[in-house]
Scaffold this active site. Structure first.
Site, mmCIF file in Angstrom:
data_model
loop_
_atom_site.group_PDB
_atom_site.id
_atom_site.type_symbol
_atom_site.label_atom_id
_atom_site.label_comp_id
_atom_site.label_asym_id
_atom_site.label_seq_id
_atom_site.Cartn_x
_atom_site.Cartn_y
_atom_site.Cartn_z
ATOM 1 N N HIS A 133 -50.089 66.141 20.988
ATOM 2 C CA HIS A 133 -48.180 66.324 20.979
ATOM 3 C C HIS A 133 -47.917 67.350 22.549
ATOM 4 C CE1 HIS A 133 -48.523 66.391 16.908
ATOM 5 N NE2 HIS A 133 -48.042 66.989 16.840
ATOM 6 N N PHE A 190 -42.722 62.676 21.695
ATOM 7 C CA PHE A 190 -41.943 61.990 21.407
ATOM 8 C C PHE A 190 -40.830 61.579 21.504
ATOM 9 C CE2 PHE A 190 -43.359 65.602 17.341
ATOM 10 C CZ PHE A 190 -44.375 64.711 17.832
ATOM 11 N N GLY A 220 -29.765 43.390 20.825
ATOM 12 C CA GLY A 220 -30.280 42.493 21.791
ATOM 13 C C GLY A 220 -31.924 43.421 21.054
ATOM 14 N N PRO A 221 -31.994 44.080 21.830
ATOM 15 C CA PRO A 221 -33.754 44.556 20.933
ATOM 16 C C PRO A 221 -33.155 45.015 19.112
ATOM 17 C CG PRO A 221 -32.810 45.582 22.425
ATOM 18 C CD PRO A 221 -31.648 44.830 21.981
ATOM 19 N N LEU A 222 -33.633 44.278 18.526
ATOM 20 C CA LEU A 222 -33.788 43.441 17.180
ATOM 21 C C LEU A 222 -33.444 45.173 16.921
ATOM 22 C CD1 LEU A 222 -35.525 40.669 16.467
ATOM 23 C CD2 LEU A 222 -32.738 41.597 16.322
ATOM 24 N N HIS A 243 -40.931 71.517 24.091
ATOM 25 C CA HIS A 243 -42.682 71.462 23.891
ATOM 26 C C HIS A 243 -42.800 70.756 24.885
ATOM 27 C CE1 HIS A 243 -41.279 73.555 20.270
ATOM 28 N NE2 HIS A 243 -42.817 73.868 20.522
ATOM 29 N N HIS A 249 -29.790 31.091 22.007
ATOM 30 C CA HIS A 249 -30.106 30.466 20.519
ATOM 31 C C HIS A 249 -28.126 29.639 19.868
ATOM 32 C CE1 HIS A 249 -31.674 33.995 22.403
ATOM 33 N NE2 HIS A 249 -33.229 33.501 21.322
ATOM 34 N N GLU A 306 -37.451 59.706 14.568
ATOM 35 C CA GLU A 306 -36.807 59.687 15.497
ATOM 36 C C GLU A 306 -35.837 58.971 16.669
ATOM 37 O OE1 GLU A 306 -39.854 59.972 14.632
ATOM 38 O OE2 GLU A 306 -40.448 62.129 15.091
ATOM 39 N N ASP A 323 -33.619 38.537 9.855
ATOM 40 C CA ASP A 323 -35.367 38.808 9.946
ATOM 41 C C ASP A 323 -35.821 40.348 10.706
ATOM 42 O OD1 ASP A 323 -35.142 37.360 7.028
ATOM 43 O OD2 ASP A 323 -35.230 35.516 8.707
ATOM 44 N N GLY A 324 -34.900 39.713 11.984
ATOM 45 C CA GLY A 324 -35.843 40.704 13.353
ATOM 46 C C GLY A 324 -35.433 42.112 12.786
ATOM 47 N N ASP A 352 -51.232 72.938 19.940
ATOM 48 C CA ASP A 352 -51.710 71.601 18.902
ATOM 49 C C ASP A 352 -52.753 70.018 19.845
ATOM 50 O OD1 ASP A 352 -50.187 72.431 17.008
ATOM 51 O OD2 ASP A 352 -47.874 71.392 17.285
ATOM 52 N N HIS A 389 -34.135 27.637 16.928
ATOM 53 C CA HIS A 389 -33.597 29.747 17.147
ATOM 54 C C HIS A 389 -33.549 29.049 18.920
ATOM 55 C CE1 HIS A 389 -34.528 33.134 16.873
ATOM 56 N NE2 HIS A 389 -34.612 33.573 18.220
#
Lengths: 665, 665
Positions: A477, A441, A125-127, A465, A37, A415, A166-167, A473, A270
């Protein structure tokens, strides 16, 4: 930030060559790799040079200096920006390393990786994740500063600078983390948002029209807008941000691929090399030699050389201040600035868990109190489920904007933000952080958990849980695939304790492990006390052990967590009808699989049929049970009902389990 | 919303008894179940009654009326609010159903489940998702209205009302979805935010101090604040929101557990029964009979009975308008308001894929064009990677705030928001939505994907860059555990095609499947054309098939996706040294495992040794390969380098694969 710029600035006009060098090192590296990039490093070069020359109090000769300011490149795809500036700053990133961009075994992988390249503070890297890590890093400084008190705290404090795209600001994880930062008034954090109006799909206006600074202001941030290519304006904005007690966002309007006659301001800049012809034109337009590539004139080096003297002075002054402390104060400071885990007293942990039937979430909470007493660097909290997941450190306060000295953190119902902040806390090198929510979660925070594993960070997740037996629940859940899908993440250990002894071991393993994160999985419902002969730590160190046994067993019944007690009862039923059963508890499948074949065979003898029992997907258990294995679990979503009814409906009572095994034998 | 309230309002004073009935039905149900959340239904009862009596244009006698307004309870833990109001409104939710709250097989599970209870529009519980679903539902109305044009569009349009909690607005997924809604100016959406200042951990101020309305305003929303217990003020705010062309947020200040002398305004009212004594006191304070429980006086029923006449009139008028349309117009409307999939022309899909070596992301994109031509209800897009993932529908525009008639949606860099919006689009009953990003980023949207599976919604995910062979982007972008951890989600089918024929089948399966979502997994790199004898759809319908074979094979080599071509080459090498090999391509493991044992054995004959080959975690493959299986894959994180080098380093070239099998045999 309420801090002054550490040095008198080198004026903008003297940074021009350095800025061009960053741009063309990046361009050349992407061109040589034919991958990467170029446009973002070009657009951000001026900001990076300003930060590394005029703002950061760091030491390229000692990248692990605990008091260094931290820099996080959240838009990790702009990695060449970071590698170029690290090279110019004098970190051990050579021109040859830059030439090796994106090649096997190089110090310059496609996205920055912490522990791999000196000067890289986190893997991005993972935005969105980098913003969360920056929040965690800033929080770590505030917390250790407060915990150490006025005099020592000053020696611990650092500032955090983050560049994001931005990302990054579009990602929910960044929103969550930014909301935490605003709530906690992390004034030592400055985020520069690369407002370049371009994403892969084109102009940001096709998908993103919100007022980003106004949104951050609503979250309690100090916000400014600036022309990202105006060095003086940028410096003034940073000075203003430093004066604020709030975390700061500086929206810097930049042009992606600036100076490229054909690609400036376009998404074409980019994610692909500019192309030889465009590189030539761009260099010519900038008055930069087309050849040689990877060219760095003396003029570009000069600001860094000049500044290094100040950095040395600051570093030496810090070292001197530390060495002139009273020995007890120095020891206190050093203990706060690094993590040293004492050998945990297993018997004491065991006693803390109690001897009564109880939910492992409750037992884990009690064990954790002892761990917390022995390991002052253990800090953390829950995503708004403290009373359900039982993780509060008693006797310690909660971190708040007015007092950072507590060890309990309220992450809110965030989370994913929690996961990214935990990584930042761990990356500070000062804390063993823990975070907690319901097991289901983990899906919300999985990208951060994966990065903890990739970065080999000691983060502890307490996930309660843990099965359909949470009951009423219902399906939304109730975890089904979660245990195995977490075990699949390389380097992440999943420990599912069955009772107090296994809880004691789970915490010991999680804290003493130095090469990665651990998930401690706990039940909502009460579990029986297991009758076993020995409960030394060594009992559990292979990840599995024989809980009860018959001579010459004809079946090994393997269970985890809340199913171990049920398995024991099922074995009792089977034994009454003459079956010879070995019951194996396997609190940590990952660890068991890392054992030698002979160690594994000692627990699961060859030629003896195996059954597995865990309230979740069964398929991967075939790897442990073998082709003729009897796999008992749940392969479909759960339902809302009291757990006793669910146990009957799903045929997972002791009687049902015994019957299913009996009929299979 | 730019719509008028559909009916003249029943005044606030006439709603008091209904509000109390909702409160005490909820309280009684939680008390009887001894499980659940009473405080939020109590606090929200007035808002729910206002919506269901005065605002919603719906038809309890026909819950699937396509033009009904939609109501989404994003805070699904307040399920008794929804069940109570559905009962009073006349949906088929009886008092006995309410008495059965949270019991096995009841219509009233712990969290609302779509398809399970009439009037429930989506399954909620995992926080934030409902807001995203509401955005998708609102978008679906805007899109079909625009696609149908002025006259028919009016018959398709509906409004969407959503109630959400603090927890919902704290979740990143809700931020992402709300940002999309603001960007697209979804004026038909009104979200009422239950600003009760209480979460499980206590007062929201411990973790959440942002200015929520200001944040939503920054995202392009119309925002208001109102006293949630002032019916007139609430009605006025909704009227104001209806006049705005923007999506609306109404922050309604409420008291959790209102009217409970001991628990009003406290987190104790959140997640546990009030307790018999407190119930008694609360009823007495409200002038409500303590006994009988589940009491509904005539006065409480009256507003609903009165309104039902208007609802019948509106419903009948709509039916009449539809039946008076020209047959062609009526057919057009009906086609837009439901999803009917024609049998897809497999040969045509196959031809579209082409006959040259190509990346499956490219082939998939070509096949998708044919599908899009045959299935006008197919709509979707990417999370800002359109050019990389190849999913744009050519010949159709992009949805924007000024024109909703296109079929391409730019979701922005918001994977999780995309996932939740896709669910809403599917739940509208009008679309087969698809969403796309890199496979690694399924981690960001996993909670939404799980809910699509739980809700049995036909959502299609196109996930590209599916292995370490994406190369230079490195470990942060390279999926390892993702294929298996997706396969673990019950009801989600993962299809990993190996070439054009399998791509054609993948799309056919995804579109024709009626009971759940499908992930189509595609490669970044070019793949060879496979030489197989037949390419009819039936070839692939078992999820696996024999690609090449030797008489009396001694090994079955099973591969998926990009590994199939490599497996074929490896088999060629092995055959040259005299080995008898069957190569099996297994594009859909989930489907294969659903086949009968005899069908599976026809492909994987008993007693023949098996090897599996897939560039990801190997452990679960043992379930297919058996105890003596040879599992070839990758069990650790990848690295940044060109793919050819990675293939060598990881020993996954044809020669290496052949050698590994040879040595194992």
């Amino acid at each position: 930030m309420t801090s002054e710029a550490p040095f008198s600035p080198i004026p903008t006009r003297d940074l021009e060559s350095a800025i061009k060098a960053v741009r063309f090192l990046s361009v050349d590296a992407v061109e040589k790799a034919q991958s990467g990039h170029p446009g973002t490093p070009m657009g951000l070069a001026g900001i990076a040079v300003e930060l590394f020359v005029n703002q950061l109090r760091h030491q390229p000769k000692d990248p692990s200096w605990p008091a260094r300011d931290r820099f996080v490149l959240s838009c990790g795809h702009a990695s060449m920006l970071l590698y170029s500036i690290l090279h110019l700053s004098g970190y051990d990133v050579t021109l040859d390393d830059l030439r090796d961009f994106r090649q096997w075994g190089s110090r310059t992988p496609g996205h920055p990786e912490v522990g791999h390249t000196p000067g890289v503070e986190t893997t991005t890297g993972p935005l969105g994740q980098g913003i969360g890590n920056a929040v965690g890093l800033a929080l770590a400084s505030k917390m250790s500063e407060a915990q150490l008190g006025d005099k020592l705290g000053k020696l611990a404090a650092y500032d955090v600078f983050c560049i994001c795209s931005d990302g990054d600001v579009m990602e929910g994880v960044a929103y969550e983390a930014a909301s935490i930062a605003g709530h906690l008034k992390l004034g030592n954090l400055i985020v520069i948002y690369d407002d370049n109006h371009i994403t892969i799909d084109g102009d940001t206006s096709i998908a993103f029209t919100e007022d980003v600074p106004a949104r951050f202001a609503a979250m309690g941030w100090h916000v400014q807008r600036v022309d990202g290519h105006d060095g003086d304006a940028l410096r003034a904005a940073i000075a203003e941000a430093r004066r604020s007690e709030l975390p700061s966002l500086i929206a810097a309007r930049t042009k992606i691929g600036i100076g490229s006659p054909g690609k400036e301001g376009k998404s074409a800049a980019h994610g692909a090399p500019l192309g030889a012809e465009e590189v030539k034109k761009t260099k010519e337009a900038a008055g930069w030699p087309v050849e040689p590539t990877f060219y760095v004139p003396e003029e570009a080096k000069r600001p860094f050389v000049t500044r290094q003297k100040d950095l040395d002075a600051a570093y030496d002054a810090w070292k001197k201040a530390v060495s002139s402390l009273e020995p007890s104060e120095r020891a206190k400071l050093e203990a706060a600035l690094s993590v040293t885990v004492p050998s945990l007293p297993f018997e004491e942990l065991l006693a803390a868990g109690g001897k009564a039937a109880a939910a492992t979430r409750v037992i884990s909470g009690k064990v954790q109190q002892v761990v917390a007493a022995k390991v002052p660097n253990l800090v953390g909290g829950a995503a708004d489920l403290t009373s359900s997941v039982k993780v509060g450190i008693s006797g310690s306060g909660s971190v708040s904007a007015s007092d950072y000295s507590g060890r309990n953190i309220h992450f809110g119902i965030r989370e994913h933000g929690m996961g990214a902040v935990l990584n930042g806390l761990a990356l500070s090198g000062r804390y063993i952080p823990f975070g907690s929510t319901f097991l289901i979660f983990t899906d919300y925070m999985r990208p951060s958990m994966r990065l903890a594993a990739l970065m080999k960070q000691r983060v502890i997740y307490v996930m309660t849980h843990d099965s359909v037996f949470l009951g009423e629940d219902g399906a939304t859940h109730q975890p089904i695939e979660h245990l195995w899908s977490l075990r699949m993440i390389p380097g992440l250990d999943v420990v599912r304790p069955a009772d107090a002894a296994e809880c004691a071991w789970a915490w010991t393993h999680a804290v003493e492990r130095q090469d990665g994160p651990t998930v401690i999985v706990a039940s909502r419902q009460d579990l029986p006390v297991l009758g076993r002969k020995t409960t030394s730590k060594a009992t559990f160190d292979k990840g599995a052990y024989v809980l009860s046994d018959d001579a010459n067993p004809e079946l090994v019944l393997i269970a985890t967590g809340s199913e171990v007690g049920v398995a024991e009862e099922a074995a009792t039923i089977l034994r009454k009808s003459g079956r010879r059963i070995r019951v194996v508890s396997m609190p940590c499948v990952d660890l068991f699989l890392r054992q030698s074949e002979s160690d594994r065979e000692a627990i699961l003898p060859k030629g003896v049929r195996r059954a597995t029992f865990e309230l979740g997907v069964t398929l991967p258990w075939a790897a442990i049970a073998g082709s003729d294995g009897i796999l008992i679990g749940l392969d479909d979503f759960g339902a809302s009902a009291p757990m006793e009814r669910l146990a009957e409906e799903y045929k997972v009572t002791p009687a049902h389990v015994a019957a299913r095994i009996q009929s299979a034998l």
